[in-house]
Design a protein around this motif. Structure first.
Motif, PDB file in Angstrom:
ATOM      1  N   UNK A  28    -105.250 -56.886 -20.479  1.00  0.00           N
ATOM      2  CA  UNK A  28    -104.319 -56.071 -21.244  1.00  0.00           C
ATOM      3  C   UNK A  28    -105.092 -55.032 -22.037  1.00  0.00           C
ATOM      4  N   UNK A  29    -104.699 -53.765 -21.860  1.00  0.00           N
ATOM      5  CA  UNK A  29    -105.447 -52.690 -22.500  1.00  0.00           C
ATOM      6  C   UNK A  29    -104.693 -52.071 -23.654  1.00  0.00           C
ATOM      7  N   UNK A  70     -77.071 -48.433 -27.743  1.00  0.00           N
ATOM      8  CA  UNK A  70     -78.088 -49.366 -28.222  1.00  0.00           C
ATOM      9  C   UNK A  70     -78.604 -48.861 -29.561  1.00  0.00           C
ATOM     10  N   UNK A  71     -79.158 -49.779 -30.326  1.00  0.00           N
ATOM     11  CA  UNK A  71     -79.502 -49.461 -31.703  1.00  0.00           C
ATOM     12  C   UNK A  71     -80.889 -49.996 -32.036  1.00  0.00           C
ATOM     13  N   UNK A  72     -81.709 -49.148 -32.626  1.00  0.00           N
ATOM     14  CA  UNK A  72     -82.926 -49.621 -33.267  1.00  0.00           C
ATOM     15  C   UNK A  72     -83.826 -50.429 -32.351  1.00  0.00           C
ATOM     16  N   UNK A  73     -84.055 -49.922 -31.158  1.00  0.00           N
ATOM     17  CA  UNK A  73     -84.882 -50.665 -30.205  1.00  0.00           C
ATOM     18  C   UNK A  73     -86.338 -50.240 -30.359  1.00  0.00           C
ATOM     19  N   UNK A  74     -87.208 -51.179 -30.712  1.00  0.00           N
ATOM     20  CA  UNK A  74     -88.632 -50.878 -30.840  1.00  0.00           C
ATOM     21  C   UNK A  74     -89.450 -51.883 -30.033  1.00  0.00           C
ATOM     22  N   UNK A  75     -90.383 -51.383 -29.263  1.00  0.00           N
ATOM     23  CA  UNK A  75     -91.318 -52.279 -28.567  1.00  0.00           C
ATOM     24  C   UNK A  75     -92.451 -51.443 -27.998  1.00  0.00           C
ATOM     25  N   UNK A  76     -93.471 -52.137 -27.495  1.00  0.00           N
ATOM     26  CA  UNK A  76     -94.541 -51.400 -26.836  1.00  0.00           C
ATOM     27  C   UNK A  76     -94.953 -52.128 -25.569  1.00  0.00           C
ATOM     28  N   UNK A  77     -95.482 -51.373 -24.639  1.00  0.00           N
ATOM     29  CA  UNK A  77     -95.993 -51.973 -23.415  1.00  0.00           C
ATOM     30  C   UNK A  77     -97.429 -51.502 -23.252  1.00  0.00           C
ATOM     31  N   UNK A  78     -98.329 -52.448 -23.020  1.00  0.00           N
ATOM     32  CA  UNK A  78     -99.746 -52.097 -22.911  1.00  0.00           C
ATOM     33  C   UNK A  78    -100.163 -51.980 -21.454  1.00  0.00           C
ATOM     34  N   UNK A  79    -101.252 -51.325 -21.267  1.00  0.00           N
ATOM     35  CA  UNK A  79    -101.789 -51.194 -19.902  1.00  0.00           C
ATOM     36  C   UNK A  79    -102.087 -52.576 -19.339  1.00  0.00           C
ATOM     37  N   UNK A 135     -95.853 -41.813 -24.815  1.00  0.00           N
ATOM     38  CA  UNK A 135     -96.596 -42.321 -23.664  1.00  0.00           C
ATOM     39  C   UNK A 135     -98.046 -41.933 -23.867  1.00  0.00           C
ATOM     40  N   UNK A 136     -98.921 -42.928 -23.873  1.00  0.00           N
ATOM     41  CA  UNK A 136    -100.341 -42.692 -24.148  1.00  0.00           C
ATOM     42  C   UNK A 136    -100.536 -41.858 -25.414  1.00  0.00           C
ATOM     43  N   UNK A 137     -99.727 -42.150 -26.407  1.00  0.00           N
ATOM     44  CA  UNK A 137     -99.868 -41.459 -27.682  1.00  0.00           C
ATOM     45  C   UNK A 137     -99.194 -40.110 -27.764  1.00  0.00           C
ATOM     46  N   UNK A 175    -101.779 -50.240 -14.898  1.00  0.00           N
ATOM     47  CA  UNK A 175    -100.506 -49.571 -15.164  1.00  0.00           C
ATOM     48  C   UNK A 175     -99.668 -50.473 -16.058  1.00  0.00           C
ATOM     49  N   UNK A 176     -98.975 -49.853 -17.017  1.00  0.00           N
ATOM     50  CA  UNK A 176     -98.060 -50.614 -17.861  1.00  0.00           C
ATOM     51  C   UNK A 176     -96.730 -50.702 -17.141  1.00  0.00           C
ATOM     52  N   UNK A 177     -96.203 -51.925 -16.965  1.00  0.00           N
ATOM     53  CA  UNK A 177     -94.960 -52.085 -16.226  1.00  0.00           C
ATOM     54  C   UNK A 177     -93.877 -52.635 -17.149  1.00  0.00           C
ATOM     55  N   UNK A 178     -92.729 -51.931 -17.181  1.00  0.00           N
ATOM     56  CA  UNK A 178     -91.565 -52.437 -17.893  1.00  0.00           C
ATOM     57  C   UNK A 178     -90.537 -52.791 -16.834  1.00  0.00           C
ATOM     58  N   UNK A 179     -90.171 -54.087 -16.771  1.00  0.00           N
ATOM     59  CA  UNK A 179     -89.299 -54.543 -15.703  1.00  0.00           C
ATOM     60  C   UNK A 179     -87.964 -55.012 -16.278  1.00  0.00           C
ATOM     61  N   UNK A 180     -86.882 -54.408 -15.790  1.00  0.00           N
ATOM     62  CA  UNK A 180     -85.554 -54.865 -16.183  1.00  0.00           C
ATOM     63  C   UNK A 180     -85.023 -55.720 -15.055  1.00  0.00           C
ATOM     64  N   UNK A 181     -84.526 -56.910 -15.384  1.00  0.00           N
ATOM     65  CA  UNK A 181     -84.040 -57.761 -14.311  1.00  0.00           C
ATOM     66  C   UNK A 181     -82.968 -58.716 -14.814  1.00  0.00           C
TER      67      UNK A 181
END
Lengths: 357, 328, 498, 343
Positions: free
Chosen positions: C255-256, C271-280, C314-316, C448-454
């Motif tokens: 994890x980077x 949607x309201x107030x959604x905060x998160x991060x995804x790392x490399x 994205x990447x800062x 690669x940072x992957x965000x998966x909706x399922x």
């Protein structure tokens, strides 16, 4: 992205032209007018030349579904049979200059001896008519003139001056030279209508009409329904209106129809140019007392003979030349190549049943 | 659809048949003079069809083109009457056309309105404005050097200048449509707008541009029209939007977007023009010409559908697409 | 009650183009029985439902009504025969009132056949009362939430007094209470002799509601058996056809740095107030019920929808709102939920679809280089093991799994640093599913940072390093791989804990 | 939603949401009435004649044919289709029935003939659109050309004169009962009948269902093709009837009656609040739209405004109508979305 370029090219093209310096209307009109009527006029007329056999002529009306034009053209086609020619009627279904032009071009290609045209736009048809003349085709305009420099003859149904002035006289007689009047015309760029209206205005300037006031010139576009509603509007907008002149067959019958079914019947006097068949009912129910017209059959007949005379070399289109027009007898060419059919005839309840057209 | 059955190819073949038939049956048909007439008669329709092709490929339509042409003509007339130089008038008229296109485009892209409804509205609006500008007057006597640009043939050829201009523009549009990324985007937008948008294609911007181009071209066609007939009138070009659309659809561009080639459209324009010319030379009456045009239009949309309906799998797609079509 | 099944399929096959959706499938629904239909996404359940509903006609095999073969010419025929269907996606008329939606074509009549609106509204209220729904019958259905739409669909089906009720994932968008109420209504219907076909991804529900279960896999019939003798694992094994392990080949990746940062993102009403991060190197799953706002968050991040407040970097680098083009430029890629509408242009060829994201890169001068386009497509087709005849074929002829590969290829070709995949394996066969999973795992491995909706819970649990759960437009839980269980995710997703 | 736990509190937002939507759509027809009132008020203020019995009668007479066509057209538009051929159907019917009457035909057979011709044209359009699934715009554009061509072919420069028509027919066009002319009465009766049918009959509601969502309509077992076919048939029949009434009203007809009216009719329908994307609107709105457009035309003449503005105003109104509808729809959708989420 290339469509941006496309726009740019267009703009550049326009701007590039702009850089060449200004060409304005005044600079064009002040320049010497384009060469006067073409070389054919220089040829010598031979009044005794026989009418050529097997002439091919074509009538090009304003639009083919105008019943008035149909009467005129059919009479012309009949006349052609008399002198052994062959005539036909072609034309667009809408009264626009551009569709008329396609037909001029086609007729030119087909190699006719003469084209008879009721022009939708005096200037727009000019170029193609010139090209036709360059190929030796004779051009006769009738009903509505093309620019004089691009036709050989104009068969005028009646002297424009006489039509205009007589219409005013006709109405003035019926309303006692007094009251507000309006004109219901066809389209505002119909050459014949505008000339008549000019003469009407001129006539109204005379002292004996000082109590008559022209309040509005309305346009019904030679469209039955539009003329109908324009009449309604006129009568509402000008409650003191005493008379309406509608110098167009479509307009006058539409106006008569509205008035006959409304409270204005008997209060507003209507006159104009109409055919007896269209107007018979309204004369009988006393909506309309008098109206005028020439005989459209004679117009087509005369135009047909004039074309034949031109092609056969009996005349060249110069002022003062004469030719024989079958049963109508001898006719003389007037100023600017105009041949006048005759004075308009006034129809009323007493004589209307003698006519069927 | 199989390659052999491609509609645009069939139109091309039909065009050749009509041309061949015309040459054999009418001595005056295949002459340089007649073809030159026939082509220049098509000039404005062909020009506008170029822009319309791009719009319809992107599943939009512009019915206001003829009115923009009329407005441009009316502007040319009234400004010329007012004594402005023609060199100034032409850019103004073209710019006004671009503005008309911009209004169409903004209503479609910003408010998300169906272009059909918007351009039926502006069809009336722009034509109305044309009458307001020039009334029922007809303005004539334009400078001969400009008129001859719109009428004369390119020296040494039987090709009128407007036709030459059309050939040039057609080449440009052909390349744009079939070989550039922009062209690819148009097909993607027309076939599946959402997918194109999800692929990062600036759908709205592109559509806006297309409407502006359509307005500009229509206004330019208005200038050509005015000069060619030497008469500026508010009713110039009345109703030619139908001829343009007929030509585009006849050329095999699918009204639902995403399909069709420029070659097909050019063949369609020529087919309509030459057929009309041939019918006129044969003294076939206007009424029959109108019926033939209408039938061609119906056949041009009906045949591809019937061919695709004959395949059950395609039926399913056509059904779902037909149903999706027009949802707001 | 006769012994013949109320409705049955016998050896039915159905294909769409090259795709065989159903192969020789049989199914019997008896009066007074709740029958579950189990199978993975793409196993053919929806096609089977539409065949029962008269939307599709089988290529071969028969539909039997009370033991007699019938041919449904269209949905009207099936309804006439007493079959009511709740489809997976709500099929409402947005402009018409809720009551009209429910009673379309069967409105209560007054004299002269006129519609009795009062009776219709009363009947609607009565239905809603049974279902415990508080909707106004006269309200138009435009603007209803997915859950409310689903409830209207259920009311519609129940109102038909059907002899056969088919429900294709009716509970996907419902909360616990709503599900309980629905079940009591269904139970009552069943006791009245209605035959019920029930489809759900929540296996618990199958065990709770149904007596028998039929399993499909890749369009083929696997088994029909009583529920009572089965365990969860038995059922999963029948659906998947192999041990679960191989389906989710997730490898740990390093994890980077933070690649995608989402801060207090809000879209009003969605949607309201959604905060998160995804790392490399990370695969983060975004779970929740249908309609919880997951896809909407993804759409907003990618710029397809605008957001009203918050920020995405994205990447800062901060992204402007509402510009997919800018998002792509920053290194984002989105494999959207709806492949047919959003992922692919079905009428274009494979190569053109893959080239669509790179129209700028493929330029040579002004025009597109066809060679570059073909090379790009060929390259990715090989890397993703795409099965195709020619690259110039339309994507429409490919199977669902291969279509999904084309979508992936199209996005991977842009060299993204963040890949968002929305329902990456919906409606694709098991083999390809495993391939997609392997690919996602590899991509994470490459940094690669992957965000998966399922919506596929096992997929979420099997693939994700972290699980974010949404409920009604808000993030309700963030679970590590260790914390995430079917129980904990569902709890957060249904808001039961919240 | 947590509806089940607290039903009583839930009712009010749902109610108010409905009221909001109701208000917006009522407001649509209300705004037409207000616009009409303002227009009539101002015009009558300038020229009292505008509201004289003759003035009102004229407007009603002028409106009735357009309104009749708009009623038929709205049925088609509600199903998310379009019928551009109505203008040429009117032209064809007006001439053919005129010809029939002029050659001694009876009035009742003439009316039936007119309606039958209209029905034939409608059937042709309907079959092409519903069964061949070709875009309505293109097909009806094609039939516009064809029908117009046939009309011109039959007429071929001839004219039907009022004098050749039976007086009974002409009095139908211009006569009145108790001061109310027949034409608006006929239109009113037909409008009410169709409006009532669309609102109060199950099959009537299906037209809205088809326009609202064709796919859902298919799944709900609505006979989509048959309804679309019927919509075109009704539009055709009404166009046929309008053709006969045109003849009765104007007496003199040549081939191009109602030429170019298709766009006017579509404008009236859209201005009247029938969504061009289907599913929304009423025939009453469409008839109101026709009344508004006609009144504007008359008012311009009476106000002595250059009548060239009329066309521009019609176009601008149409754009305004669809833009306002769209903006309102977006607003309402947003409000409803917020309510359902936060409710």
């Amino acid at each position: 992205m290339t469509p941006t370029r496309l726009t740019a090219v267009t703009a550049l093209l326009a701007l590039g032209v702009a850089a060449c310096g200004g060409t304005t209307k005044s600079s064009v009109t002040s320049a010497p007018a384009p060469a006067p009527a073409s070389s054919s006029a220089a040829a010598k007329a031979d009044p005794n030349a026989p009418i050529k056999q097997g002439l091919k002529i074509a009538f090009l009306p304003k639009q083919i579904n105008n019943p008035y034009e149909t009467i005129v053209d059919n009479a012309g086609i009949e006349a052609a049979k008399e002198y052994g020619g062959e005539a036909k009627e072609v034309g667009p279904s809408d009264a626009s200059a551009s569709s008329q032009i396609s037909y001029i071009n086609t007729l030119t290609q087909q190699g006719h001896d003469a084209i008879l045209i009721a022009a939708n736009d005096a200037n727009a048809v000019c170029g193609p008519l010139q090209q036709a003349r360059d190929k030796g085709i004779k051009i006769v305009s009738y009903d509505s003139d093309a620019s004089p420099e691009c036709r050989d003859l104009f068969i005028n149904q009646a002297s424009s001056e006489e039509v205009g002035r007589s219409q005013v006289k006709l109405l003035a007689g019926m309303i006692g030279n007094k009251g507000e009047i309006a004109i219901l015309s066809a389209t505002a760029n119909a050459t014949n209508q505008n000339t008549w209206i000019e003469f009407m205005k001129d006539e109204l300037g005379k002292p004996e009409y000082k109590d008559m006031k022209l309040v509005k010139v309305a346009y019904g576009d030679d469209d039955d329904q539009k003329s109908f509603t324009q009449t309604q509007g006129l009568l509402q907008a000008y409650p003191n209106l005493k008379g309406i002149i509608s110098p167009t067959t479509v307009g006058v019958s539409a106006a008569a129809r509205y008035i006959s079914g409304s409270k204005y019947k008997g209060k507003v006097t209507l006159t104009g140019l109409g055919t007896p068949n269209q107007m018979r009912q309204f004369v009988k129910d006393k909506t309309v007392e008098k109206f005028a017209l020439w005989n459209p059959k004679d117009l087509g007949y005369l135009a047909s003979y004039a074309a034949a005379a031109l092609v056969s070399g009996q005349i060249t289109g110069a002022e003062g030349e004469t030719f024989k027009a079958g049963k109508l007898g001898e006719r003389t060419i007037g100023k600017q190549g105009e041949v006048i059919l005759g004075p308009p005839f006034t129809f009323d309840a007493a004589n209307i049943d003698q006519f069927d057209f | 659809m199989a390659k052999v059955l491609r509609w645009d190819v069939m139109v091309g073949v039909l065009l050749i048949v009509v041309f061949g038939y015309g040459s054999l049956t009418s001595p005056s048909f295949a002459t340089a003079g007649n073809l030159s007439f026939a082509l220049s008669d098509l000039g404005e329709i062909a020009l506008i069809a170029l822009a319309m092709t791009m719009l319809v490929v992107a599943a939009e339509v512009d019915l206001s083109v003829a009115s923009v042409l009329g407005l441009s003509s009316a502007l040319v007339g009234s400004l010329w009457d007012a004594g402005l130089a023609i060199e100034t008038i032409i850019p103004i008229a073209v710019l006004a056309g671009a503005l008309c296109g911009l209004v169409n485009g903004l209503l479609v892209t910003r408010l998300g309105l169906p272009s059909l409804a918007v351009t039926i509205g502006t069809l009336a609006l722009y034509r109305g404005l044309a009458y307001v500008v020039l009334g029922d007057r007809a303005v004539a006597q334009f400078p001969p050097q400009f008129v001859s640009l719109a009428v004369d043939d390119v020296p040494g050829t039987p090709i009128p200048y407007p036709v030459a201009l059309f050939v040039l523009l057609a080449a440009i549009v052909g390349v744009v449509l079939h070989a550039t990324g922009f062209g690819r985007s148009l097909y993607a937008i027309g076939a599946q707008e959402q997918a194109a948008f999800f692929a990062g294609i600036r759908v709205k911007r592109i559509k806006l541009l297309l409407f502006v181009v359509s307005g500009t071209v229509a206004a330019f066609a208005g200038v050509v029209f005015t000069l060619r007939y030497g008469s500026a009138r508010a009713d110039n070009g009345l109703g030619i939007e139908l001829a343009v659309i007929a030509a585009v659809l006849l050329g095999g561009v699918d009204f639902d977007g995403g399909k069709g080639t420029l070659g097909g459209v050019i063949a369609g324009v020529l087919l309509i023009g030459l057929l009309r010319n041939l019918l006129m030379l044969g003294d076939v009456s206007t009424e029959i010409q109108s019926i033939v045009t209408g039938l061609l239009l119906i056949v041009s949309v009906l045949t591809p559908r019937l061919v695709s309906l004959a395949k059950p799998a395609a039926l399913l797609r056509a059904t779902s697409r037909a149903n999706l079509k027009g949802s707001p | 009650m006769s012994d013949a099944p109320a409705l049955a399929l016998s050896n039915v096959s159905k294909s769409f183009g090259a795709v065989r959706a159903l192969r020789d499938v049989s199914l019997e629904l008896f009066a007074g029985e709740a029958h579950a239909l189990a199978g993975e996404n793409g196993a053919g359940k929806s096609t089977l439902v539409k065949t029962l509903a008269g939307v599709h006609r089988p290529d071969s095999g028969q539909v039997l009504l009370n033991g007699e073969p019938v041919v449904f010419a269209g949905p009207a025929d099936a309804q006439q025969a007493g079959v009511a269907v709740i489809y997976q996606e709500p099929t409402l008329f947005p402009d018409l009132s809720v009551a009209e939606n429910i009673f379309m074509g069967r409105q209560p009549r007054r004299s002269l056949g006129r519609i009795d609106r009062k009776a219709m509204h009363d009947a609607t209220r009565e239905l809603f009362g049974r279902l415990g729904v508080a909707l106004d019958p006269e309200q138009p259905s435009r603007g209803l939430s997915i859950a409310d739409q689903q409830l209207v669909e259920i009311a519609k089906a129940i109102s038909r007094d059907a002899r056969v009720l088919v429900m294709d994932e009716p509970t996907a968008a419902l909360s616990g209470n709503e599900v309980a109420r629905l079940f009591s209504v269904v139970e009552a219907l069943r006791e009245h002799g209605c035959a019920i076909l029930f489809i759900s991804h929540r296996l618990d529900e199958i065990f709770e509601l149904c007596q028998r279960v039929t399993t499909l896999r890749d369009g083929e019939w696997i088994a029909s058996e009583p529920v009572s003798g089965l365990t969860h694992d038995d059922l999963v094994r029948r659906m998947v056809g192999r041990e679960l392990g191989t389906l989710y080949p997730k490898q740990d990746a390093e994890v980077g740095e933070v690649a995608l940062q989402v801060e207090r993102l809000t879209r009003e009403g969605v949607f309201t107030d959604v905060s998160f991060e995804v790392r490399r190197g990370e695969i983060v799953a975004l779970a929740g019920l249908v309609g919880a706002g997951r896809s909407e968050v993804a759409r907003a991040i990618f710029g397809v929808d605008r957001w009203d407040a918050g920020a995405v970097s994205v990447d800062g680098v901060r992204l402007p709102a509402g510009s997919p083009t800018a998002a792509m430029g920053a290194g984002l890629a989105l494999v959207p939920e709806d492949r047919r509408q959003q992922g692919l242009v079905m009428e274009l060829s494979i190569e053109r679809n893959i080239g669509l994201t790179g129209l700028r890169d493929l330029r040579k001068g002004v025009t597109i280089s066809r060679k570059a386009e073909r090379d790009r497509a060929k390259d990715w087709a090989v890397r993703l093991r795409l099965k195709f005849a020619r690259l110039s074929d339309g994507v429409g002829v490919l199977s669902g799994g291969n279509q999904q590969k084309v979508v992936l290829a199209k996005w991977l070709a842009t060299g993204p640093s963040v890949l968002i995949v929305d329902e990456p394996t919906r409606g694709i066969d098991v083999g390809t599913k495993a391939e997609v999973h392997r690919l996602l795992s590899e991509l994470a491995g490459q940094g690669i940072a992957v965000l998966m909706i399922s919506s596929d819970l096992p997929e979420v649990l099997g693939m994700a390093d972290r699980v974010l759960v949404m409920h009604e437009g808000r993030l309700t839980a963030e679970l590590s791989r260790a914390e995430a269980t079917e129980e904990s995710v569902m709890t957060a997703a249904t808001g039961r804990a919240a | 939603m947590t509806t089940a736990t607290a039903p009583p509190e839930q009712v009010s937002p749902a109610r108010s949401a409905r009221n909001l939507v109701d208000l917006v759509f009522r407001a649509r027809e209300l705004s037409l009435v207000i616009a009409l009132a303002v227009l009539v008020g101002v015009t009558a203020g300038v020229n009292g004649n505008f509201l004289s019995s003759q003035g009102v009668q004229d407007i009603l007479l002028n409106t009735s044919i357009l309104a009749l066509l708009a009623v038929g057209q709205s049925m088609v538009v509600i199903t998310r289709n379009l019928d551009l051929s109505v203008g040429s159907v009117v032209g064809l019917v007006a001439f053919v029935t005129g010809d029939f009457l002029a050659s001694g035909g009876g009035i009742v057979p003439a009316v039936l003939l007119g309606i039958a011709i209209g029905a034939g044209c409608g059937l042709l359009n309907g079959l092409l659109v519903s069964f061949c699934r070709v875009p309505a715009l293109v097909v009806t554009l094609g039939t516009l050309y064809v029908i117009q061509g046939v009309d011109h072919y039959i007429a071929h420069g001839r004219q039907i004169n009022a004098v050749n028509l039976p007086p009974g027919l002409l009095s139908l066009g211009n006569g009145s009962v108790l001061g109310v002319p027949y034409l608006p009465l006929i239109t009113l009766v037909i409008m009410l009948a169709i409006g009532y049918y669309l609102r109060s009959y199950a099959s009537g509601r299906e037209y809205y269902a088809i326009g609202s969502s064709p796919e859902a309509a298919r799944l709900a077992g609505v006979p989509v093709r048959r309804r679309i076919l019927t919509a075109y048939l009704v539009s055709g029949c009404l166009a046929g009837l309008a053709g006969v009434l045109w003849l009765a009203r104007f007496g003199t007809v040549i081939a191009d009656s109602a030429h170019g009216w298709e766009l006017l009719v579509v404008s009236a329908v859209v201005v009247g609040g029938v969504a061009i994307t289907g599913g929304v609107g009423s025939v009453y709105g469409a008839a109101l739209g026709a009344l508004l457009l006609t009144t504007i035309g008359s008012a311009l003449v009476v106000l002595r405004v250059n009548s060239f503005w009329q066309q521009a105003i019609t176009g601008a109104l149409l754009l305004l109508a669809i833009s306002v509808d769209r903006v309102l729809a977006l607003r309402v959708a947003r409000l409803l979305r917020n309510r359902s989420r936060h409710g």
